[in-house]
Design a protein around this motif. Sequence first.
Motif, PDB file in Angstrom:
ATOM      1  N   UNK A  41      -7.316 -43.056  64.445  1.00  0.00           N
ATOM      2  CA  UNK A  41      -7.219 -41.722  63.861  1.00  0.00           C
ATOM      3  C   UNK A  41      -6.190 -40.868  64.607  1.00  0.00           C
ATOM      4  N   UNK A  42      -6.198 -40.935  65.926  1.00  0.00           N
ATOM      5  CA  UNK A  42      -5.195 -40.209  66.723  1.00  0.00           C
ATOM      6  C   UNK A  42      -3.790 -40.687  66.381  1.00  0.00           C
ATOM      7  N   UNK A  43      -3.632 -42.010  66.221  1.00  0.00           N
ATOM      8  CA  UNK A  43      -2.320 -42.563  65.896  1.00  0.00           C
ATOM      9  C   UNK A  43      -1.845 -42.034  64.544  1.00  0.00           C
ATOM     10  N   UNK A  44      -2.729 -42.007  63.558  1.00  0.00           N
ATOM     11  CA  UNK A  44      -2.356 -41.496  62.239  1.00  0.00           C
ATOM     12  C   UNK A  44      -2.005 -40.013  62.307  1.00  0.00           C
ATOM     13  N   UNK A  45      -2.757 -39.253  63.085  1.00  0.00           N
ATOM     14  CA  UNK A  45      -2.426 -37.829  63.263  1.00  0.00           C
ATOM     15  C   UNK A  45      -1.075 -37.665  63.949  1.00  0.00           C
ATOM     16  N   UNK A  46      -0.779 -38.554  64.895  1.00  0.00           N
ATOM     17  CA  UNK A  46       0.519 -38.514  65.573  1.00  0.00           C
ATOM     18  C   UNK A  46       1.644 -38.754  64.569  1.00  0.00           C
ATOM     19  N   UNK A  47       1.495 -39.761  63.729  1.00  0.00           N
ATOM     20  CA  UNK A  47       2.509 -40.068  62.721  1.00  0.00           C
ATOM     21  C   UNK A  47       2.681 -38.878  61.762  1.00  0.00           C
ATOM     22  N   UNK A  48       1.576 -38.264  61.348  1.00  0.00           N
ATOM     23  CA  UNK A  48       1.642 -37.098  60.464  1.00  0.00           C
ATOM     24  C   UNK A  48       2.309 -35.909  61.152  1.00  0.00           C
ATOM     25  N   UNK A  57       9.440 -39.593  57.897  1.00  0.00           N
ATOM     26  CA  UNK A  57       8.213 -40.253  57.472  1.00  0.00           C
ATOM     27  C   UNK A  57       8.225 -41.676  58.028  1.00  0.00           C
ATOM     28  N   UNK A  58       7.120 -42.097  58.599  1.00  0.00           N
ATOM     29  CA  UNK A  58       7.007 -43.442  59.145  1.00  0.00           C
ATOM     30  C   UNK A  58       6.029 -44.220  58.270  1.00  0.00           C
ATOM     31  N   UNK A  59       6.541 -45.143  57.439  1.00  0.00           N
ATOM     32  CA  UNK A  59       5.640 -45.924  56.592  1.00  0.00           C
ATOM     33  C   UNK A  59       4.811 -46.898  57.417  1.00  0.00           C
ATOM     34  N   UNK A  60       3.677 -47.271  56.882  1.00  0.00           N
ATOM     35  CA  UNK A  60       2.752 -48.150  57.606  1.00  0.00           C
ATOM     36  C   UNK A  60       3.408 -49.457  58.035  1.00  0.00           C
ATOM     37  N   UNK A  62       6.170 -49.891  59.257  1.00  0.00           N
ATOM     38  CA  UNK A  62       6.971 -49.679  60.467  1.00  0.00           C
ATOM     39  C   UNK A  62       6.122 -49.347  61.693  1.00  0.00           C
ATOM     40  N   UNK A  63       4.810 -49.303  61.556  1.00  0.00           N
ATOM     41  CA  UNK A  63       3.949 -48.964  62.692  1.00  0.00           C
ATOM     42  C   UNK A  63       4.170 -49.873  63.903  1.00  0.00           C
ATOM     43  N   UNK A  64       4.380 -51.190  63.721  1.00  0.00           N
ATOM     44  CA  UNK A  64       4.637 -52.028  64.909  1.00  0.00           C
ATOM     45  C   UNK A  64       5.883 -51.588  65.691  1.00  0.00           C
ATOM     46  N   UNK A  65       6.857 -51.027  64.990  1.00  0.00           N
ATOM     47  CA  UNK A  65       8.091 -50.586  65.650  1.00  0.00           C
ATOM     48  C   UNK A  65       7.889 -49.326  66.479  1.00  0.00           C
ATOM     49  N   UNK A  66       6.808 -48.589  66.202  1.00  0.00           N
ATOM     50  CA  UNK A  66       6.566 -47.329  66.911  1.00  0.00           C
ATOM     51  C   UNK A  66       5.309 -47.424  67.777  1.00  0.00           C
ATOM     52  N   UNK A  67       5.057 -48.596  68.307  1.00  0.00           N
ATOM     53  CA  UNK A  67       3.844 -48.829  69.102  1.00  0.00           C
ATOM     54  C   UNK A  67       3.954 -48.302  70.526  1.00  0.00           C
ATOM     55  N   UNK A  71       9.650 -46.837  71.475  1.00  0.00           N
ATOM     56  CA  UNK A  71       9.772 -47.299  70.099  1.00  0.00           C
ATOM     57  C   UNK A  71       9.772 -46.146  69.119  1.00  0.00           C
ATOM     58  N   UNK A  72       8.914 -45.186  69.371  1.00  0.00           N
ATOM     59  CA  UNK A  72       8.847 -43.999  68.513  1.00  0.00           C
ATOM     60  C   UNK A  72      10.111 -43.152  68.651  1.00  0.00           C
ATOM     61  N   UNK A  73      10.573 -42.986  69.872  1.00  0.00           N
ATOM     62  CA  UNK A  73      11.811 -42.230  70.108  1.00  0.00           C
ATOM     63  C   UNK A  73      12.982 -42.913  69.414  1.00  0.00           C
ATOM     64  N   UNK A  74      13.106 -44.229  69.564  1.00  0.00           N
ATOM     65  CA  UNK A  74      14.199 -44.967  68.931  1.00  0.00           C
ATOM     66  C   UNK A  74      14.119 -44.901  67.414  1.00  0.00           C
ATOM     67  N   UNK A  75      12.914 -44.965  66.880  1.00  0.00           N
ATOM     68  CA  UNK A  75      12.734 -44.868  65.432  1.00  0.00           C
ATOM     69  C   UNK A  75      13.241 -43.516  64.929  1.00  0.00           C
ATOM     70  N   UNK A  76      12.851 -42.455  65.617  1.00  0.00           N
ATOM     71  CA  UNK A  76      13.288 -41.113  65.210  1.00  0.00           C
ATOM     72  C   UNK A  76      14.799 -40.958  65.348  1.00  0.00           C
TER      73      UNK A  76
END
Length: 80
Positions: A41-48, A57-60, A62-67, A71-76
């Motif tokens: 739930x925290x992870x989903x709130x983080x993505x939102x 927007x990070x589609x589901x 792509x979640x492994x790429x932002x683990x 990874x999240x910084x690079x994705x953004x």
Amino acid sequence: MKEQDARQAVQAAISQVAPDVEPDDLEGRARLRQDLELDSLDFLRLVETIAKTTGVDIPERDYPAVATVDGLVNYLTGHG
């Protein structure tokens, strides 16, 4: 989006979703779910939160790429 801006957005979003996480714990290779102890739930709130604050927007699929923090910084950086 520049890397510095992406990193600041990630840090701000994590502090909103998980205020107990210490800034020192936000090293790049830190895993969001395991090391920072974000539950699903925290992870989903983080993505939102990231989507609302950055417009990225990070589609589901792509979640492994932002683990991790990096990874999240690079994705953004690549999508923002």
